[in-house]
Design a protein around this motif. Sequence first.
Motif, PDB file in Angstrom:
ATOM      1  N   SER A   7      -6.215   0.100  -3.806  1.00  0.00           N
ATOM      2  CA  SER A   7      -5.968  -1.295  -3.448  1.00  0.00           C
ATOM      3  C   SER A   7      -5.908  -2.154  -4.704  1.00  0.00           C
ATOM      4  CB  SER A   7      -7.075  -1.814  -2.526  1.00  0.00           C
ATOM      5  OG  SER A   7      -7.155  -1.031  -1.353  1.00  0.00           O
TER       6      SER A   7
ATOM      7  N   ASN B 221     -13.280  -4.670   6.548  1.00  0.00           N
ATOM      8  CA  ASN B 221     -12.459  -3.545   6.992  1.00  0.00           C
ATOM      9  C   ASN B 221     -13.336  -2.386   7.462  1.00  0.00           C
ATOM     10  OD1 ASN B 221      -9.882  -4.503   6.791  1.00  0.00           O
ATOM     11  ND2 ASN B 221      -9.465  -3.618   4.787  1.00  0.00           N
TER      12      ASN B 221
ATOM     13  N   VAL C 132      -4.272  -0.752  11.219  1.00  0.00           N
ATOM     14  CA  VAL C 132      -3.286  -1.527  10.459  1.00  0.00           C
ATOM     15  C   VAL C 132      -3.422  -3.010  10.797  1.00  0.00           C
ATOM     16  CG1 VAL C 132      -0.814  -1.955  10.152  1.00  0.00           C
ATOM     17  CG2 VAL C 132      -1.673   0.385  10.182  1.00  0.00           C
TER      18      VAL C 132
ATOM     19  N   ASN D 127      -6.543  -4.353   9.141  1.00  0.00           N
ATOM     20  CA  ASN D 127      -6.370  -4.373   7.688  1.00  0.00           C
ATOM     21  C   ASN D 127      -5.612  -5.616   7.238  1.00  0.00           C
ATOM     22  OD1 ASN D 127      -6.542  -2.331   5.187  1.00  0.00           O
ATOM     23  ND2 ASN D 127      -4.595  -3.400   5.076  1.00  0.00           N
TER      24      ASN D 127
ATOM     25  N   GLU E 103      -1.420  -3.114  -1.009  1.00  0.00           N
ATOM     26  CA  GLU E 103      -1.823  -1.717  -0.900  1.00  0.00           C
ATOM     27  C   GLU E 103      -0.597  -0.873  -0.595  1.00  0.00           C
ATOM     28  OE1 GLU E 103      -6.208  -1.663   0.889  1.00  0.00           O
ATOM     29  OE2 GLU E 103      -4.865  -2.938   2.059  1.00  0.00           O
TER      30      GLU E 103
ATOM     31  N   LEU F  52      -3.071   3.177   1.982  1.00  0.00           N
ATOM     32  CA  LEU F  52      -3.418   2.957   3.380  1.00  0.00           C
ATOM     33  C   LEU F  52      -3.700   4.280   4.083  1.00  0.00           C
ATOM     34  CD1 LEU F  52      -0.748   0.231   4.237  1.00  0.00           C
ATOM     35  CD2 LEU F  52      -3.206  -0.132   4.003  1.00  0.00           C
TER      36      LEU F  52
END
Length: 828
Positions: A400, A414, A428, A431, A457, A462
């Motif tokens: 990241s 997260n 997702v 995030n 990212e 991911l």
Amino acid sequence: MSNIRSVKALDALLEDWFTNLRAMMPDSLLVAIARKSPRLYEYCKARWGVKSHQPFSVVSEHALPFLFGSDFEKYSQVRVVDEAIYNGTTFERIYNILRTGFSMVGRPASGILDAYPIVVSSSYKNDALPLHSVAVVSEEEIPFYIDRIIMNFHSLGKPYDVEFPLFYVDLDEHTDVSKTVSSLAEGMGEMHKDEHVCHYKVSHWDVESGMDYEGWTVASENYSVVLDPIIRKYYDMLHPEFWKLRIYQKDQRLCIACFAPYTIPEPYLEVLEQDHFLFFPQTTLLGEVWEILYGAMYFGKPQVENLDFGSEYLYHCKRTLVITLNYLLSFAAFMQVTEELETLLAKNGQKAVWQLDMQDLTYLFGPDLASRVLPLLQECLRRRDSEPRKLIQPRIIHSSLLPNLFKDAYEDQNNEDFKRCETISEMVSCNFSNLSRLVEHRSRLVYTGIDRLRYGESFTTLFNKFTMYPVKDTDRLKALHQALDKRIDEGSVVPGYVLDSSQASAPFIRMFRSGENEDRLRDQLFRTVLFLVKKVCEFSNTTKVSRQTLQYIFHLLLVNPLHFRPFSRICGITYLACFDAKSGDYSVCFRYEDGDEPCDLLDYAVRFNVLKEEDYFYSVVQNDFTSSFSTCTQLDLEGENRLVDYCRAAVFVSAHLMGYDLANWQKWYALQGSYSTSIHQLGEWADQNLDRFFTNDGECDVHELMDSFTSDFSSLPFLFPTGREELQEEYDRNHAHAEGDQFVLRILPDFTQDDEVVRLYRIVYGFYLVISLLMIHYENAEIQKEENVSWIMEELKKVTGSIGKLPEWNNPNFISETHLFLKSIFHV
């Protein structure tokens, strides 16, 4: 401040903006900031434009380094456009790059360069930009504005991105285009099934263009083919991070986008100064195209280094080189599968004549270069002349890339949210919702530089961080691709190349960050839930609401398709009623993507700590996430006001009905559209089962009969909804301001006007009455028997009318007569 929170007002604003652009001089240059503005211009042109030749040039900011070095003086007017200025980071960066370009070529920007966004946020303050008279939008208008703008793009039949090659094929007028698109995706998967190539559909529900929110009725879809498994990812050879095709359609035209983004180290860009053909052999057509493009790149050295935004301009040049390289590398990747695509098109009776669009190339390279490279690229497609050079892959770490000030809070949130997730799609959403709330919005208050948005990212980052958490998805790679594709289409995720200077190889990596639109599965959905729950609490004068009441109101507002203005796909999410055979109740569920398992809406809100449940009562959780939403929805203002009116009426109804009445209404709602089917199923059940519960000696196993019926038809209501007009009268007395609006009558449909409903009611209620009569017959007690029998007989007369002969209570043949009467009821 102008109110644009209606489809009609927004359309008028867009048309006015486009009309002013069309009035520009023929020697003007329109710089449409990617990603939204190029597609927005295309949408406006398709809707309000003329078919004559466009008099001026339209480029994206990616083309600017190609323009400053050749005849930039020919443009008498240069206008920068975007759909909006919210915080101004992107717009100001592009505007200052243009001012730098003017300085490099020795032209004054004053009087030539101007800025023309469609709207400006009420919180934006910068008097330095020469803005036209633009509309100012409030914070409450922004969710509607962004969502509606992006929704319009789905009608274009092409991706949001302008950075990758698009290949078009025109199909015969009688061809089933949707079938052809799906067969291409499925065929590619079948051809490479041994290599585990996957494909999937991405669908969207939108509001019909030019319409208010009378229902999210327009479905658009595209298909993706993930070719990652056939990439030769040798550890030491440069390769794309991922590779996929996305297939779109509009009318009889297919559009196939090829995405194969390479991670390009900055040192490789510097080597290009000595070796122009580092990536493509000089002897190939792609090498020739690259030579033309690289030779036209204007770096402005050495004078640019002394300008205020010189370093930013050089960064922009490098990023444009990366975009150009990845365009050509993706072009080369597409030619590896053109033969397979042509074979599949031939199976559908179509001959593939691949076409490129001049405007697509103009966005990236400007009009002059686009006209030079277009025929070369077309010839390249014909020859399949595609092989790039094999280069060494420097060591690249995928992690990241985030501002240190916000990184810990973002990662902690997260980690907390990911533990609650059941799918990659939910991860997702969490995030990028957290990235928007905890990084992007907070950074506005701290970082004021035009490089503020250089974070994100990568796909690999991911994928790797999601691996640590258990999910239901069996194919994580496919699930992540599909989740990102859908959110990129919806504008809640934005891809872009970012330089990671913290690494020794200094790579430009394609990274994803949060977009300006809210994530539909998380932010928009919870915005709607919170809005409704808070309204229910407000109208009920309480802080807690029972599960049954909330389920009823959600069912009524989000699922029930019968009332005046349906909201059954708010946020492009499908809402449906799911029956629980154990409890005998309906719950409101939702489905974000076609094929998803329905998810209980209330359980989902509790799982993500938006609502709290105690003893079947729900309340809003007070935390940073729930408090981040303003008190509005994504709906147009009229739609939101109507939703509030329905909600107020629904609260009133739920407060005046008993629990079994609420459940009864829900069951009738859920039957909408399937009355005839239910009647047919009941008739079949009676023909197959009724006789076996009655014996030849005139007896009936009434309890077995009832159990058999309810096990097969537990979701059917036994009672007819009553009290509709009385409730409306009571509502009018308590809400004088709403008198005449008939909100209760609108949300509680008049079933008596539907012949199929009446038939179904007569069968089910008639059966219920006969069962009650049989149970009384077999009771030993005589208390109130005569009174009960008399009432049931009267009800049977009302309900069944002249259907069959009513059984006589004191007749020795009462059971056999009842048997015949039941048969007649099921065949009304």
